[in-house]
Design a protein around this motif. Sequence first.
Motif, PDB file in Angstrom:
ATOM      1  N   PRO A 196      98.318  63.910  60.122  1.00 33.36           N
ATOM      2  CA  PRO A 196      96.967  64.144  60.616  1.00 33.36           C
ATOM      3  C   PRO A 196      95.952  63.501  59.678  1.00 33.36           C
ATOM      4  N   TRP A 197      94.819  63.067  60.226  1.00 31.89           N
ATOM      5  CA  TRP A 197      93.800  62.464  59.377  1.00 31.89           C
ATOM      6  C   TRP A 197      92.420  62.565  60.018  1.00 31.89           C
ATOM      7  N   LEU A 198      91.421  62.533  59.148  1.00 26.77           N
ATOM      8  CA  LEU A 198      90.012  62.461  59.531  1.00 26.77           C
ATOM      9  C   LEU A 198      89.465  61.168  58.942  1.00 26.77           C
ATOM     10  N   LEU A 199      88.943  60.290  59.777  1.00 25.47           N
ATOM     11  CA  LEU A 199      88.527  58.972  59.326  1.00 25.47           C
ATOM     12  C   LEU A 199      87.046  58.744  59.651  1.00 25.47           C
ATOM     13  N   PRO A 200      86.163  58.800  58.631  1.00 23.11           N
ATOM     14  CA  PRO A 200      84.739  58.557  58.883  1.00 23.11           C
ATOM     15  C   PRO A 200      84.446  57.065  59.024  1.00 23.11           C
ATOM     16  N   SER A 201      83.414  56.742  59.796  1.00 26.91           N
ATOM     17  CA  SER A 201      83.020  55.344  59.960  1.00 26.91           C
ATOM     18  C   SER A 201      82.514  54.750  58.658  1.00 26.91           C
ATOM     19  N   SER A 202      81.982  55.589  57.787  1.00 27.98           N
ATOM     20  CA  SER A 202      81.541  55.171  56.459  1.00 27.98           C
ATOM     21  C   SER A 202      81.480  56.412  55.584  1.00 27.98           C
ATOM     22  N   ASP A 237      67.779  57.938  58.757  1.00 31.97           N
ATOM     23  CA  ASP A 237      68.411  58.639  59.872  1.00 31.97           C
ATOM     24  C   ASP A 237      69.923  58.470  59.734  1.00 31.97           C
ATOM     25  N   ALA A 238      70.510  59.274  58.855  1.00 33.00           N
ATOM     26  CA  ALA A 238      71.906  59.084  58.444  1.00 33.00           C
ATOM     27  C   ALA A 238      72.871  59.804  59.387  1.00 33.00           C
ATOM     28  N   TRP A 239      73.807  59.035  59.956  1.00 38.84           N
ATOM     29  CA  TRP A 239      74.857  59.556  60.822  1.00 38.84           C
ATOM     30  C   TRP A 239      76.194  58.923  60.429  1.00 38.84           C
ATOM     31  N   VAL A 240      77.279  59.640  60.702  1.00 42.89           N
ATOM     32  CA  VAL A 240      78.613  59.043  60.664  1.00 42.89           C
ATOM     33  C   VAL A 240      79.370  59.501  61.912  1.00 42.89           C
ATOM     34  N   THR A 241      80.290  58.658  62.355  1.00 45.30           N
ATOM     35  CA  THR A 241      81.224  59.026  63.415  1.00 45.30           C
ATOM     36  C   THR A 241      82.595  59.215  62.789  1.00 45.30           C
ATOM     37  N   VAL A 242      83.284  60.284  63.174  1.00 45.37           N
ATOM     38  CA  VAL A 242      84.587  60.607  62.599  1.00 45.37           C
ATOM     39  C   VAL A 242      85.655  60.564  63.689  1.00 45.37           C
ATOM     40  N   ASP A 243      86.721  59.806  63.443  1.00 47.36           N
ATOM     41  CA  ASP A 243      87.910  59.840  64.288  1.00 47.36           C
ATOM     42  C   ASP A 243      88.871  60.887  63.721  1.00 47.36           C
ATOM     43  N   ALA A 244      89.541  61.623  64.598  1.00 49.99           N
ATOM     44  CA  ALA A 244      90.475  62.662  64.171  1.00 49.99           C
ATOM     45  C   ALA A 244      91.730  62.569  65.016  1.00 49.99           C
ATOM     46  N   ALA A 245      92.877  62.359  64.365  1.00 50.48           N
ATOM     47  CA  ALA A 245      94.111  62.155  65.135  1.00 50.48           C
ATOM     48  C   ALA A 245      95.332  62.502  64.291  1.00 50.48           C
ATOM     49  N   ILE A 246      96.461  62.563  64.963  1.00 53.13           N
ATOM     50  CA  ILE A 246      97.782  62.666  64.326  1.00 53.13           C
ATOM     51  C   ILE A 246      98.546  61.421  64.746  1.00 53.13           C
ATOM     52  N   SER A 247      99.034  60.654  63.769  1.00 49.26           N
ATOM     53  CA  SER A 247      99.661  59.372  64.110  1.00 49.26           C
ATOM     54  C   SER A 247     100.866  59.090  63.238  1.00 49.26           C
ATOM     55  N   LEU A 267      94.535  60.113  72.897  1.00 54.65           N
ATOM     56  CA  LEU A 267      95.164  59.752  71.632  1.00 54.65           C
ATOM     57  C   LEU A 267      94.342  60.096  70.394  1.00 54.65           C
ATOM     58  N   ARG A 268      93.066  60.404  70.565  1.00 53.17           N
ATOM     59  CA  ARG A 268      92.249  60.764  69.410  1.00 53.17           C
ATOM     60  C   ARG A 268      91.056  61.603  69.837  1.00 53.17           C
ATOM     61  N   SER A 269      90.493  62.316  68.864  1.00 57.83           N
ATOM     62  CA  SER A 269      89.218  63.003  69.029  1.00 57.83           C
ATOM     63  C   SER A 269      88.164  62.258  68.220  1.00 57.83           C
ATOM     64  N   THR A 270      86.916  62.382  68.621  1.00 55.21           N
ATOM     65  CA  THR A 270      85.821  61.797  67.858  1.00 55.21           C
ATOM     66  C   THR A 270      84.637  62.753  67.875  1.00 55.21           C
ATOM     67  N   PHE A 271      83.822  62.684  66.829  1.00 51.00           N
ATOM     68  CA  PHE A 271      82.578  63.443  66.790  1.00 51.00           C
ATOM     69  C   PHE A 271      81.627  62.774  65.814  1.00 51.00           C
ATOM     70  N   ASP A 272      80.350  63.074  65.977  1.00 48.10           N
ATOM     71  CA  ASP A 272      79.313  62.545  65.095  1.00 48.10           C
ATOM     72  C   ASP A 272      78.803  63.644  64.180  1.00 48.10           C
ATOM     73  N   VAL A 274      81.582  62.661  53.075  1.00 51.34           N
ATOM     74  CA  VAL A 274      80.601  61.624  53.387  1.00 51.34           C
ATOM     75  C   VAL A 274      79.281  62.002  52.722  1.00 51.34           C
ATOM     76  N   SER A 275      78.520  60.994  52.318  1.00 53.60           N
ATOM     77  CA  SER A 275      77.260  61.239  51.615  1.00 53.60           C
ATOM     78  C   SER A 275      76.117  60.467  52.257  1.00 53.60           C
ATOM     79  N   ALA A 276      74.944  61.093  52.251  1.00 61.79           N
ATOM     80  CA  ALA A 276      73.731  60.472  52.777  1.00 61.79           C
ATOM     81  C   ALA A 276      72.753  60.219  51.643  1.00 61.79           C
ATOM     82  N   ASN A 277      72.516  58.935  51.351  1.00 62.16           N
ATOM     83  CA  ASN A 277      71.491  58.473  50.408  1.00 62.16           C
ATOM     84  C   ASN A 277      71.758  58.792  48.941  1.00 62.16           C
TER      85      ASN A 277
END
Length: 275
Positions: A24-30, A37-47, A83-88, A150-153
């Motif tokens: 299992p893993w959580l993978l942030p876009s950055s 206006d700080a955002w990240v998108t996270v993929d979450a899956a088991i692979s 195959l995966r979940s995503t959230f912001d 993840v960190s903002a600024n």
Amino acid sequence: MKLSKTLIALALAGAAFSAQAHKPWLLPSSSLVDSKDAWVTVDAAISEGLFDIDHMPLKLDGITITGPDGAKVDMQNATTGRLRSTFDVKMAKPGTYKIALVSQSVMASWKANGEVKRWRGTEAEMAANVPAHAEELNVSRTFGRLETFVSANKTDEAVFKPTGVGLELVPVTHPNDMRAGEEAKWKFLLDGKPAAEQAFSLIPGGVRYRGTLGEIRLSTDAKGEVTFKIPQAGMYLVSSSWPAPPAAQAGQQAGPRPMPPRRVTYAATVEVLPQ
């Protein structure tokens, strides 16, 4: 839903034991965003392949997001596909956020009328499914922690305050401040105390394109600390478990090994930036 939670718990439990197991893993876009206006998108899956979308999504109902002020942050635009979940995550305040999935599970085996019975589930379900005085009863409890940061600024340390339960990373070098070729220092705790001689590994993403795992194996010192360098930039999965699986003995027959009474695992996704 119960079956899915059990599968997730088993994946968390196995994440640190086999480089080839489903992880299992959580993978942030950055990991570090410099924006008003700080955002990240996270993929979450088991692979099977690290950070590859090739098996099943990670359910999102157990994931918590903690902000730099200690407050809980809601995920935005959450969706679960085949195959995966995503959230912001909207990072409204400057500082470091922790995205975590904590899992607890129980595995039991026993004999009934000469037949071996096995059960997996939660602590709350155990009494109704496992006879308390069963013959040759063997029970193993697993506590798993899956995280990313993840960190903002700016970066800060508030989210790394230890809970005192299980394996935890308390970094001296912030995970969002790591750069290729530069020295980094981390500390691991086990139930709030230094995790001495604790083995762990870092596996870089992109295995399918390299053809080799590229695993870096390290171990803490007597104080639970380790100083190391990562040669190349990229996303890495940190993976560790306690107790360490026993080494196979010469002449030992293949097959399942006895379950320890308690097993603790830790996994986290960190980003190493270029110099």
